[in-house]
Design a protein around this motif. Sequence first.
Motif, PDB file in Angstrom:
ATOM      1  N   HIS A  71      50.516   7.012  -6.261  1.00 56.85           N
ATOM      2  CA  HIS A  71      49.464   7.103  -5.242  1.00 56.85           C
ATOM      3  C   HIS A  71      49.803   8.216  -4.251  1.00 56.85           C
ATOM      4  O   HIS A  71      50.894   8.237  -3.687  1.00 56.85           O
ATOM      5  N   HIS A 120      38.100   9.855   0.341  1.00 54.15           N
ATOM      6  CA  HIS A 120      38.675  10.171  -0.960  1.00 54.15           C
ATOM      7  C   HIS A 120      37.819  11.189  -1.724  1.00 54.15           C
ATOM      8  O   HIS A 120      36.618  11.285  -1.519  1.00 54.15           O
ATOM      9  N   PHE A 180      39.341   2.317   2.193  1.00 58.52           N
ATOM     10  CA  PHE A 180      39.125   3.361   1.191  1.00 58.52           C
ATOM     11  C   PHE A 180      38.125   4.390   1.702  1.00 58.52           C
ATOM     12  O   PHE A 180      38.340   5.599   1.577  1.00 58.52           O
ATOM     13  N   MET A 199      38.987   5.031  -9.299  1.00 53.67           N
ATOM     14  CA  MET A 199      38.777   3.694  -8.768  1.00 53.67           C
ATOM     15  C   MET A 199      37.961   2.850  -9.741  1.00 53.67           C
ATOM     16  O   MET A 199      38.228   1.662  -9.916  1.00 53.67           O
ATOM     17  N   ARG A 217      37.438   8.596  -6.669  1.00 49.07           N
ATOM     18  CA  ARG A 217      36.373   7.604  -6.871  1.00 49.07           C
ATOM     19  C   ARG A 217      36.211   7.281  -8.364  1.00 49.07           C
ATOM     20  O   ARG A 217      35.976   6.138  -8.742  1.00 49.07           O
ATOM     21  N   TYR A 269      39.988   0.939 -12.186  1.00 50.33           N
ATOM     22  CA  TYR A 269      40.744  -0.209 -11.691  1.00 50.33           C
ATOM     23  C   TYR A 269      39.874  -1.254 -11.002  1.00 50.33           C
ATOM     24  O   TYR A 269      40.380  -2.276 -10.561  1.00 50.33           O
ATOM     25  N   TYR A 270      38.580  -1.013 -10.931  1.00 49.88           N
ATOM     26  CA  TYR A 270      37.668  -1.927 -10.241  1.00 49.88           C
ATOM     27  C   TYR A 270      37.589  -3.252 -10.993  1.00 49.88           C
ATOM     28  O   TYR A 270      37.361  -3.275 -12.199  1.00 49.88           O
TER      29      TYR A 270
END
Length: 98
Positions: free
Chosen positions: A4, A28, A23, A36, A33, A39-40
């Motif tokens: 990260h 970002h 966030f 993301m 995005r 991993y959502y």
Amino acid sequence: MDDHPGGDEVLLSATGKDATNDFEDVGHSDSAREMMEKYYIGEIDASTVPAKRNYIPPQQAPYNPDKTPEFLIKILQFLVPIMILGLAVVVRHYTKKE
């Protein structure tokens, strides 16, 4: 967490809560995005989240170890400095060279 860009501290500070605002506040990039989405997991059902309780400290009497009446303490807080000032004036008067 090692990969990260903001470091693991940022991720750990958002653990256990809805991190949407955290966030969005950072701003970002588009690639972040897109990452993301990988991993959502899903939306949080707010009805399953326990309500926060505010801590209310127990009521305690003011600290008074020797059980002296508060009125006496207040009078002494006033009289002792006056007596010290008076003693200083008396000492100054008798030790002053003319």
